[in-house]
Scaffold this motif. Structure first.
Motif, PDB file in Angstrom:
ATOM      1  N   VAL A  14       0.835  -1.204   0.000  1.00 18.76           N
ATOM      2  CA  VAL A  14       0.000   0.000   0.000  1.00 18.76           C
ATOM      3  C   VAL A  14       0.871   1.255   0.000  1.00 18.76           C
ATOM      4  O   VAL A  14       0.618   2.203  -0.756  1.00 18.76           O
ATOM      5  CB  VAL A  14      -0.953   0.005   1.212  1.00 18.76           C
ATOM      6  CG1 VAL A  14      -1.755   1.306   1.252  1.00 18.76           C
ATOM      7  CG2 VAL A  14      -1.894  -1.190   1.155  1.00 18.76           C
ATOM      8  N   SER A  15       1.926   1.285   0.817  1.00 16.82           N
ATOM      9  CA  SER A  15       2.775   2.479   0.896  1.00 16.82           C
ATOM     10  C   SER A  15       3.511   2.719  -0.413  1.00 16.82           C
ATOM     11  O   SER A  15       3.674   3.868  -0.848  1.00 16.82           O
ATOM     12  CB  SER A  15       3.777   2.355   2.053  1.00 16.82           C
ATOM     13  OG  SER A  15       4.723   1.344   1.809  1.00 16.82           O
ATOM     14  N   ALA A  16       3.957   1.635  -1.081  1.00 18.21           N
ATOM     15  CA  ALA A  16       4.635   1.794  -2.370  1.00 18.21           C
ATOM     16  C   ALA A  16       3.662   2.330  -3.418  1.00 18.21           C
ATOM     17  O   ALA A  16       4.006   3.220  -4.204  1.00 18.21           O
ATOM     18  CB  ALA A  16       5.218   0.461  -2.830  1.00 18.21           C
ATOM     19  N   ALA A  17       2.457   1.797  -3.435  1.00 20.70           N
ATOM     20  CA  ALA A  17       1.453   2.256  -4.392  1.00 20.70           C
ATOM     21  C   ALA A  17       1.100   3.728  -4.156  1.00 20.70           C
ATOM     22  O   ALA A  17       0.955   4.508  -5.108  1.00 20.70           O
ATOM     23  CB  ALA A  17       0.205   1.394  -4.287  1.00 20.70           C
ATOM     24  N   LEU A  18       1.006   4.105  -2.896  1.00 22.54           N
ATOM     25  CA  LEU A  18       0.677   5.502  -2.588  1.00 22.54           C
ATOM     26  C   LEU A  18       1.837   6.432  -2.939  1.00 22.54           C
ATOM     27  O   LEU A  18       1.613   7.586  -3.325  1.00 22.54           O
ATOM     28  CB  LEU A  18       0.302   5.636  -1.107  1.00 22.54           C
ATOM     29  CG  LEU A  18      -1.020   4.972  -0.715  1.00 22.54           C
ATOM     30  CD1 LEU A  18      -1.274   5.126   0.780  1.00 22.54           C
ATOM     31  CD2 LEU A  18      -2.189   5.552  -1.505  1.00 22.54           C
ATOM     32  N   ALA A  19       3.081   5.954  -2.796  1.00 24.48           N
ATOM     33  CA  ALA A  19       4.240   6.772  -3.177  1.00 24.48           C
ATOM     34  C   ALA A  19       4.184   7.098  -4.668  1.00 24.48           C
ATOM     35  O   ALA A  19       4.448   8.235  -5.087  1.00 24.48           O
ATOM     36  CB  ALA A  19       5.534   6.043  -2.846  1.00 24.48           C
ATOM     37  N   VAL A  20       3.823   6.095  -5.471  1.00 31.05           N
ATOM     38  CA  VAL A  20       3.661   6.332  -6.904  1.00 31.05           C
ATOM     39  C   VAL A  20       2.490   7.275  -7.148  1.00 31.05           C
ATOM     40  O   VAL A  20       2.543   8.166  -8.004  1.00 31.05           O
ATOM     41  CB  VAL A  20       3.446   5.002  -7.658  1.00 31.05           C
ATOM     42  CG1 VAL A  20       3.159   5.279  -9.130  1.00 31.05           C
ATOM     43  CG2 VAL A  20       4.665   4.108  -7.521  1.00 31.05           C
TER      44      VAL A  20
END
Length: 288
Positions: free
Chosen positions: A198-204
């Motif tokens: 989730v955090s990686a997706a939100l960073a993008v």
């Protein structure tokens, strides 16, 4: 000191990349003081506002930004954790995107990083069943409660992947919407989401917001998808190399043990004592 280490890692990762710049650390950092080079430039949104009519320039800026962030996450697993527009400068000559304030970095464990890359590559290949199974299997070892419904969850993820196969519905173009759908499906079917994914997706997604503000027509997936697949290829290659190195080391160790055993066996069978020097009180005889 941690920020100095982060900067050194970023410089190492992007040393062959054109168009991206990080500060240089001067002198050894202390607990209280970190001296960095001064980068002359302007915040990216301010720079973009002054060049709003140069669509090709804005397009290139967007391409560079997405490429940098995706490589941080999917290839290097060392991502700037505070990439708001105020920390992204364009240098005076307009040739480099400078990333400042590197004190916060997101780095995922090897298992979580593999999970992130594997899920997204499954979406890229429109394999919703595999994406759903990966999300579900990663959850199952952590929680199984009332209402846990893996089949229902996988079915919804598969439907989402098929939606992403539509030429007008690329995953990276609607990532925020997709994350919402995945999280809702996880809540409904009692599947605990991996927070790293989730955090990686939100960073993008954060970078997507900046990019689309500069160039709404940019097709983010054209930049992101090849880098995500590159990250998958590198991870598989490293895994194979590690397996090969471990096997080779084990075989060499076994060969060494065999040689030592053979040498010991030879020593016990050959009469080396015939060539020894014998000392007596009367005479000294050396057997030739």
């Amino acid at each position: 000191r941690q920020e100095a280490r982060n900067i050194a890692k970023f410089q190492q990762n992007f040393q062959s990349e054109e168009g991206v710049l990080f500060p240089t650390v001067h002198a050894a950092p202390t607990k209280r003081v970190l001296v960095e080079s001064y980068i002359k430039g302007r915040p990216i949104l301010e720079y973009a506002a002054d060049h709003r009519n140069d669509h090709e320039l804005l397009h290139q800026l967007c391409m560079a930004g997405i490429r940098i962030v995706c490589k941080m996450i999917f290839v290097y697993n060392h991502c700037h954790g505070d990439l708001h527009p105020g920390n992204i400068f364009i240098t005076e000559d307009g040739q480099n995107m400078a990333l400042l304030d590197c004190g916060i970095v997101n780095t995922y464990s090897p298992d979580d990083h593999a999970h992130i890359v594997n899920v997204l590559t499954s979406f890229i290949r429109h394999d919703g069943q595999q994406a759903g199974r990966l999300l579900m299997e990663n959850s199952s070892h952590r929680t199984r409660g009332d209402g846990y419904d893996p089949e229902g969850f996988v079915s919804k993820i598969d439907h989402l992947a098929q939606r992403a196969a539509d030429p007008n519905e690329h995953l990276m173009e609607h990532l925020g919407t997709y994350i919402t759908i995945i999280c809702n499906a996880a809540a409904h079917h009692r599947v605990l989401m991996n927070q790293s994914f989730v955090s990686a997706a939100l960073a993008v997604k954060v970078q997507e917001g900046i990019v689309l503000a500069l160039d709404p027509a940019l097709e983010i997936w054209r930049v992101a998808n090849p880098i995500i697949l590159e990250g998958e290829a590198i991870r598989h290659t490293n895994k194979l190399l590690k397996r090969f190195t471990t096997t080779t080391s084990r075989e060499e160790e076994e060969d060494d043990n065999d040689n030592n055993n053979n040498n010991n066996k030879s020593s016990s069978l050959f009469p080396w004592n015939l060539f020894a020097t014998k000392d007596t009180t009367a005479t000294t005889t050396t057997v030739p």
